[in-house]
Design an enzyme around this catalytic site. Structure first.
Site, PDB file in Angstrom:
ATOM      1  N   HIS A  18       0.842  -1.206   0.000  1.00  0.00           N
ATOM      2  CA  HIS A  18       0.000   0.000   0.000  1.00  0.00           C
ATOM      3  C   HIS A  18       0.873   1.249   0.000  1.00  0.00           C
ATOM      4  O   HIS A  18       0.633   2.190  -0.766  1.00  0.00           O
ATOM      5  CB  HIS A  18      -0.899   0.049   1.239  1.00  0.00           C
ATOM      6  CG  HIS A  18      -1.940  -1.009   1.303  1.00  0.00           C
ATOM      7  ND1 HIS A  18      -2.145  -1.767   2.430  1.00  0.00           N
ATOM      8  CD2 HIS A  18      -2.849  -1.430   0.392  1.00  0.00           C
ATOM      9  CE1 HIS A  18      -3.138  -2.613   2.212  1.00  0.00           C
ATOM     10  NE2 HIS A  18      -3.581  -2.433   0.979  1.00  0.00           N
ATOM     11  N   LYS A  42     -16.468  -6.819   6.019  1.00  0.00           N
ATOM     12  CA  LYS A  42     -15.210  -7.561   6.034  1.00  0.00           C
ATOM     13  C   LYS A  42     -14.766  -7.941   7.452  1.00  0.00           C
ATOM     14  O   LYS A  42     -13.792  -8.656   7.601  1.00  0.00           O
ATOM     15  CB  LYS A  42     -14.098  -6.745   5.369  1.00  0.00           C
ATOM     16  CG  LYS A  42     -14.142  -6.757   3.867  1.00  0.00           C
ATOM     17  CD  LYS A  42     -12.863  -6.176   3.312  1.00  0.00           C
ATOM     18  CE  LYS A  42     -12.773  -6.343   1.816  1.00  0.00           C
ATOM     19  NZ  LYS A  42     -11.515  -5.836   1.277  1.00  0.00           N
ATOM     20  N   ARG A  91      -2.022  -6.241  -8.215  1.00  0.00           N
ATOM     21  CA  ARG A  91      -0.852  -7.029  -7.849  1.00  0.00           C
ATOM     22  C   ARG A  91      -0.595  -8.140  -8.858  1.00  0.00           C
ATOM     23  O   ARG A  91       0.543  -8.488  -9.127  1.00  0.00           O
ATOM     24  CB  ARG A  91      -1.031  -7.656  -6.465  1.00  0.00           C
ATOM     25  CG  ARG A  91      -1.025  -6.653  -5.347  1.00  0.00           C
ATOM     26  CD  ARG A  91      -1.368  -7.327  -4.068  1.00  0.00           C
ATOM     27  NE  ARG A  91      -2.728  -7.858  -4.209  1.00  0.00           N
ATOM     28  CZ  ARG A  91      -3.447  -8.355  -3.237  1.00  0.00           C
ATOM     29  NH1 ARG A  91      -2.948  -8.453  -2.038  1.00  0.00           N
ATOM     30  NH2 ARG A  91      -4.668  -8.787  -3.444  1.00  0.00           N
ATOM     31  N   SER A 129      -3.061  -7.587   2.911  1.00  0.00           N
ATOM     32  CA  SER A 129      -3.402  -7.380   4.320  1.00  0.00           C
ATOM     33  C   SER A 129      -3.887  -8.676   4.960  1.00  0.00           C
ATOM     34  O   SER A 129      -3.569  -8.969   6.112  1.00  0.00           O
ATOM     35  CB  SER A 129      -4.485  -6.307   4.455  1.00  0.00           C
ATOM     36  OG  SER A 129      -3.984  -5.052   4.071  1.00  0.00           O
TER      37      SER A 129
END
Length: 160
Positions: A18, A42, A91, A129
């Site tokens: 990030h 989440k 990514r 994460s």
């Protein structure tokens, strides 16, 4: 025309990947708002306020970065902030389909806001994460993946 961008995400926690994207976005745009989504669906490890505080501390050396928490639609948040661009990270190829759908939906909801994709440096492409949280919870070393401030906060969480 302003060159303001919003980089949205849950940032639970903010990783070196990030940071890489924020720092590169900061060199392209006049102002970048790191928009940390409340996203209760989440079930984040860290509260919204903690995620905002961590990101502010990690990115404090960047004068054109602002970190804000938000809830609701990202395009609405971007519009209210005067941003014309949403920055998203890719990514791997596996990210593309979801991000492409998201960009098209954003364009449908708010025609005046563009989505720009940035890819992280190669050494950050495998960091997420979710993986960082899992490694930390299981007592693994995450120092290579997060800022020392974040690593310390993860250690505190593991100890409680």
């Amino acid at each position: 025309m302003n060159r303001y961008a919003v980089y949205p995400g849950t940032f639970d926690p903010i990783t070196n990947g990030h940071q890489d994207l924020v720092r590169r976005a900061a060199s392209i745009f006049e102002r970048v708002i790191v928009a940390i989504a409340a996203n209760p669906n989440k079930a984040p490890m860290f509260s919204l306020q903690t995620r905002v505080d961590l990101a502010r501390r990690v990115l404090s050396d960047l004068p054109n970065i602002q970190v804000l928490g938000y809830s609701g639609l990202t395009v609405e948040f971007a519009r209210k902030q005067g941003a014309r661009v949403i920055v998203r990270g890719l990514r791997a190829v596996s990210d593309f389909e979801f991000e492409f759908q998201l960009a098209n939906m954003s364009r449908h909801l708010e025609r005046d806001i563009e989505t720009v994709f940035l890819t992280p440096q190669e050494q950050f492409t495998f960091i997420s994460s979710t993986l960082v949280r899992e490694i930390a919870v299981l007592g693994g070393d995450v120092s290579e993946f997060v800022h020392p401030i974040v690593e310390e906060e993860l250690k505190k969480r593991r100890e409680t």
